[in-house]
Design an enzyme around this catalytic site. Structure first.
Site, PDB file in Angstrom:
ATOM      1  N   GLU A 258       0.883  -1.178   0.000  1.00 33.35           N
ATOM      2  CA  GLU A 258       0.000   0.000   0.000  1.00 33.35           C
ATOM      3  C   GLU A 258       0.907   1.211   0.000  1.00 33.35           C
ATOM      4  O   GLU A 258       1.523   1.539   1.013  1.00 33.35           O
ATOM      5  CB  GLU A 258      -0.890   0.000   1.257  1.00 33.35           C
ATOM      6  CG  GLU A 258      -1.870  -1.148   1.320  1.00 33.35           C
ATOM      7  CD  GLU A 258      -3.013  -1.015   0.325  1.00 33.35           C
ATOM      8  OE1 GLU A 258      -3.174   0.077  -0.262  1.00 33.35           O
ATOM      9  OE2 GLU A 258      -3.727  -2.006   0.108  1.00 33.35           O
ATOM     10  N   CYS A 292      -2.669   8.946   2.607  1.00 30.56           N
ATOM     11  CA  CYS A 292      -2.359   8.510   1.243  1.00 30.56           C
ATOM     12  C   CYS A 292      -3.544   8.794   0.318  1.00 30.56           C
ATOM     13  O   CYS A 292      -3.378   8.978  -0.880  1.00 30.56           O
ATOM     14  CB  CYS A 292      -2.035   7.027   1.230  1.00 30.56           C
ATOM     15  SG  CYS A 292      -3.332   6.058   2.022  1.00 30.56           S
ATOM     16  N   GLU A 466      -6.299  -4.320   0.795  1.00 28.70           N
ATOM     17  CA  GLU A 466      -6.538  -4.516   2.224  1.00 28.70           C
ATOM     18  C   GLU A 466      -8.001  -4.200   2.498  1.00 28.70           C
ATOM     19  O   GLU A 466      -8.565  -3.285   1.899  1.00 28.70           O
ATOM     20  CB  GLU A 466      -5.640  -3.591   3.051  1.00 28.70           C
ATOM     21  CG  GLU A 466      -4.193  -4.026   3.004  1.00 28.70           C
ATOM     22  CD  GLU A 466      -3.314  -3.271   3.997  1.00 28.70           C
ATOM     23  OE1 GLU A 466      -3.581  -2.088   4.262  1.00 28.70           O
ATOM     24  OE2 GLU A 466      -2.354  -3.885   4.491  1.00 28.70           O
TER      25      GLU A 466
HETATM   26  P1  NAP Z   1       7.978   5.365   4.780  1.00 28.79           P
HETATM   27  O1  NAP Z   1       9.092   6.306   5.036  1.00 28.79           O
HETATM   28  O2  NAP Z   1       7.985   4.605   3.509  1.00 28.79           O
HETATM   29  O3  NAP Z   1       7.950   4.388   6.036  1.00 28.79           O
HETATM   30  C1  NAP Z   1       6.981   3.384   6.180  1.00 28.79           C
HETATM   31  C2  NAP Z   1       7.523   2.288   7.065  1.00 28.79           C
HETATM   32  O4  NAP Z   1       8.653   1.698   6.418  1.00 28.79           O
HETATM   33  C3  NAP Z   1       8.018   2.752   8.436  1.00 28.79           C
HETATM   34  O5  NAP Z   1       7.789   1.747   9.373  1.00 28.79           O
HETATM   35  C4  NAP Z   1       9.500   2.915   8.193  1.00 28.79           C
HETATM   36  O6  NAP Z   1      10.277   2.809   9.352  1.00 28.79           O
HETATM   37  C5  NAP Z   1       9.775   1.755   7.274  1.00 28.79           C
HETATM   38  N1  NAP Z   1      10.979   1.913   6.461  1.00 28.79           N
HETATM   39  C6  NAP Z   1      11.594   3.053   6.066  1.00 28.79           C
HETATM   40  N2  NAP Z   1      12.678   2.751   5.314  1.00 28.79           N
HETATM   41  C7  NAP Z   1      12.727   1.405   5.233  1.00 28.79           C
HETATM   42  C8  NAP Z   1      13.619   0.485   4.599  1.00 28.79           C
HETATM   43  N3  NAP Z   1      14.661   0.893   3.883  1.00 28.79           N
HETATM   44  N4  NAP Z   1      13.373  -0.828   4.735  1.00 28.79           N
HETATM   45  C9  NAP Z   1      12.321  -1.270   5.457  1.00 28.79           C
HETATM   46  N5  NAP Z   1      11.458  -0.457   6.076  1.00 28.79           N
HETATM   47  C10 NAP Z   1      11.648   0.860   5.962  1.00 28.79           C
HETATM   48  O7  NAP Z   1       6.561   6.100   4.846  1.00 28.79           O
HETATM   49  P2  NAP Z   1       6.010   7.069   5.953  1.00 28.79           P
HETATM   50  O8  NAP Z   1       6.677   8.390   5.805  1.00 28.79           O
HETATM   51  O9  NAP Z   1       6.042   6.411   7.290  1.00 28.79           O
HETATM   52  O10 NAP Z   1       4.478   7.174   5.537  1.00 28.79           O
HETATM   53  C11 NAP Z   1       4.003   8.037   4.573  1.00 28.79           C
HETATM   54  C12 NAP Z   1       3.822   7.315   3.252  1.00 28.79           C
HETATM   55  O11 NAP Z   1       2.960   6.196   3.439  1.00 28.79           O
HETATM   56  C13 NAP Z   1       3.137   8.174   2.209  1.00 28.79           C
HETATM   57  O12 NAP Z   1       3.769   7.990   0.975  1.00 28.79           O
HETATM   58  C14 NAP Z   1       1.718   7.611   2.173  1.00 28.79           C
HETATM   59  O13 NAP Z   1       1.044   7.832   0.966  1.00 28.79           O
HETATM   60  C15 NAP Z   1       1.964   6.183   2.422  1.00 28.79           C
HETATM   61  N6  NAP Z   1       0.738   5.547   2.912  1.00 28.79           N
HETATM   62  C16 NAP Z   1       0.073   4.719   2.061  1.00 28.79           C
HETATM   63  C17 NAP Z   1      -1.117   4.144   2.471  1.00 28.79           C
HETATM   64  C18 NAP Z   1      -1.890   3.234   1.568  1.00 28.79           C
HETATM   65  O14 NAP Z   1      -2.766   2.536   2.078  1.00 28.79           O
HETATM   66  N7  NAP Z   1      -1.624   3.191   0.285  1.00 28.79           N
HETATM   67  C19 NAP Z   1      -1.607   4.393   3.766  1.00 28.79           C
HETATM   68  C20 NAP Z   1      -0.892   5.253   4.595  1.00 28.79           C
HETATM   69  C21 NAP Z   1       0.297   5.810   4.151  1.00 28.79           C
HETATM   70  P3  NAP Z   1      10.879   4.130  10.060  1.00 28.79           P
HETATM   71  O15 NAP Z   1       9.715   4.897  10.550  1.00 28.79           O
HETATM   72  O16 NAP Z   1      11.712   3.580  11.136  1.00 28.79           O
HETATM   73  O17 NAP Z   1      11.642   4.878   9.006  1.00 28.79           O
END
Ligand code: NAP
Length: 485
Positions: A258, A292, A466
């Site tokens: 997602e 998102c 989901e």
């Molecule tokens: P993110 O930076 O991609 O992080 C998401 C998760 O991945 C966090 O638990 C993060 O841990 C972990 N993570 C980061 N780098 C990683 C790596 N190299 N390997 C494995 N895991 C890693 O996203 P975010 O800033 O938390 O959330 C915002 C994004 O989520 C937006 O783009 C939003 O659109 C998207 N989102 C999508 C949906 C959907 O249903 N499509 C829903 C909600 C949000 P850390 O926090 O420790 O970095």
């Protein structure tokens, strides 16, 4: 570190592995901050690679027993978690406000939505049907069952710290999978609180493991490389999602993703303006724009554009901004300074390219990571605010003339999560909805999320769904038995 009261004080701060709460292997801790003040509110165990692997071990040990547990029993346990979460809704909402910054109103709505995944999947757990058919040549039967896929690693973002976790835990547990949850480092407390609620419901030790870690890259990579892991369910940015898909290739782990969005919000001349403004406020301002599904670009037909822009701007101007703990506030701070600065930069760039600011557009002085509700008009097609995920309370408006032009603009992105359409002409609404290249469409509706519906994106917004029955199937494997009797 500021003092926290009641429930928040009691939320575990350690890792949940195999039914035990324990500090991380190297004793490191993640500092959790209140975005409304920037102050530290808690220090949570910061899992290491070995902790991640220990959690996989605990899940693998619990997996056969959980898979063999009667679906009715799994359903009842999930229903108990729903009940407990609902009883603690106000406490959980307070916790989400404290670590995420969203308003109490948004946090309450999130807890209700999050809990609903346990109720929905309690109901679905007993409805995992297979199929049986006669082979076309008549020689045998084709029997297809749906066993659980196995140990699942769940990685979640900070923007809906409860709902993004339960949207995965609910279907995984219903299907018979044991899980390791790796929540975002900014918001681990909510995940730990949910872990504790699940434990209280007497779901067997090891079925749910929670490992916060700021070393997410190495911890998740280690878990994906472990052959006992059979599923990755990730919610987060498209950028990180791409990296995880690559990592999952080595062990051919099944992936549900997602990812990011860039939702267009289309308003046609014949739309009900009142409804369109209400929908625009929902689609833009739910969670302060940190969703998102947030409307990222507003395409408004030229005839209705002056009235829609005026009324929408009035509604944005009326939004009260402040710390989320204040019940009368509609917009809290963004999650951290980087998020706020990125939003401010997008607005500044757009204004330099010639856009007009109808309201907002300036970072306020003072504590916390606040950015005001902002509406931009006359936004040029080349502005990055139209191509990047804003993730904040900013609404760029672009005018269009024809339906074909609106659809072309809307589809001109690598994202494909959701789009919104406002029109009084149902035939046009359905025609445009079919032409939009997104996994979901809100037709005369600014909110699409529903535990009973398949949520997910097309193009680079994701893989799989989901929610709904489809959400459960993501955690199963199709098993075909060729049988003669
Ligand atoms: P993110 O930076 O991609 O992080 C998401 C998760 O991945 C966090 O638990 C993060 O841990 C972990 N993570 C980061 N780098 C990683 C790596 N190299 N390997 C494995 N895991 C890693 O996203 P975010 O800033 O938390 O959330 C915002 C994004 O989520 C937006 O783009 C939003 O659109 C998207 N989102 C999508 C949906 C959907 O249903 N499509 C829903 C909600 C949000 P850390 O926090 O420790 O970095």
């Amino acid at each position: 570190m500021s003092d926290l009261n009641g429930f928040i004080k009691d939320v575990p701060r350690d890792l949940l592995i195999g039914g035990h709460w324990r500090p991380s292997g190297d004793g490191a801790r993640i500092t959790v901050c209140d975005p409304a003040t920037g102050e530290a509110i808690a220090a949570v165990a910061d899992g290491t690679r070995d902790d991640g692997l220990a959690a996989v071990g605990a899940a693998a040990a619990a997996q056969p027993g959980w898979a063999a547990t009667a679906p009715r029993r799994r359903a009842e346990l999930l229903r108990t978690v729903f009940d407990r979460m609902t009883e603690r809704a106000e406490d959980l909402a307070g916790l989400i406000v404290a670590e995420n910054g969203k308003t109490l109103q948004d946090a309450r709505a999130e807890v209700a939505y999050a809990a609903e995944f346990f109720r929905w999947y309690a109901e679905e757990a007993v409805r995992v049907a297979g199929t049986v058919q006669t082979a076309p040549n008549g020689a045998n039967r084709i029997l297809v069952t749906r066993p659980p896929i196995g140990v699942a690693v769940l990685v979640t973002p900070w923007n809906f710290p409860a709902a993004m976790a339960t949207r995965k835990i609910g279907p995984a547990l219903a299907a018979g999978c044991a899980v390791v949850l790796k929540p975002a480092s900014a918001t681990p407390l909510t995940a730990l609180a949910i872990g504790a609620l699940i434990e209280e419901a007497e779901i067997p030790a090891g079925v749910i493991n929670v490992v916060p870690s700021s070393r997410s890259g190495s911890v998740v990579a280690a878990m994906l490389a472990d052959p006992r892991v059979r599923k990755l369910s990730f919610t987060g940015s498209t950028e990180v999602g791409r990296r995880l898909l690559t990592a999952a290739a080595d062990t051919v782990v099944s992936c549900s993703m997602e990812l990011g969005g860039n939702a267009p919000f289309l308003v046609f001349d014949d739309a009900d303006v009142d409804a369109a403004v209400v929908g625009a406020m929902q689609a833009k301002m739910r969670n302060g724009g940190e969703a998102c599904t947030a409307a990222n670009r507003f395409y408004v037909q030229r005839g209705i554009a002056p009235e829609f822009s005026r009324r929408f701007t009035e509604a944005m101007r009326a939004v009260r901004m402040g710390p989320g703990t204040d019940d009368s506030v509609h917009l809290g701070p963004l999650v951290n300074a980087d998020a706020r600065d990125k939003v401010a930069e997008l607005v500044d760039q757009t204004v330099k390219l010639g856009a007009r600011v109808l309201t907002g557009g300036r970072t306020p002085a003072g504590d916390g990571f606040f950015y005001p509700p902002t509406v931009l008009a006359d936004v040029p097609a080349a502005a990055p605010v139209l191509t990047e995920e804003i993730f904040g309370p900013v609404a760029p408006i672009v005018e269009f003339d024809t339906e074909e032009e609106a659809v072309r603009h809307a589809n001109d992105t690598e994202y494909g999560l959701v789009s919104y359409v406002y029109t009084a002409d149902l035939a046009r609404g359905l025609r445009v909805a079919e032409a939009l290249d997104t996994g979901m469409v809100g037709l005369n509706r600014g909110l699409v999320s529903d535990p009973a519906a398949p949520f997910g994106g097309a193009k680079q917004s994701g893989l799989g769904r989901e929610g709904g029955h489809e959400g459960l199937l993501e955690f199963t494997e199709s098993k075909y038995i060729a049988v003669a009797w």
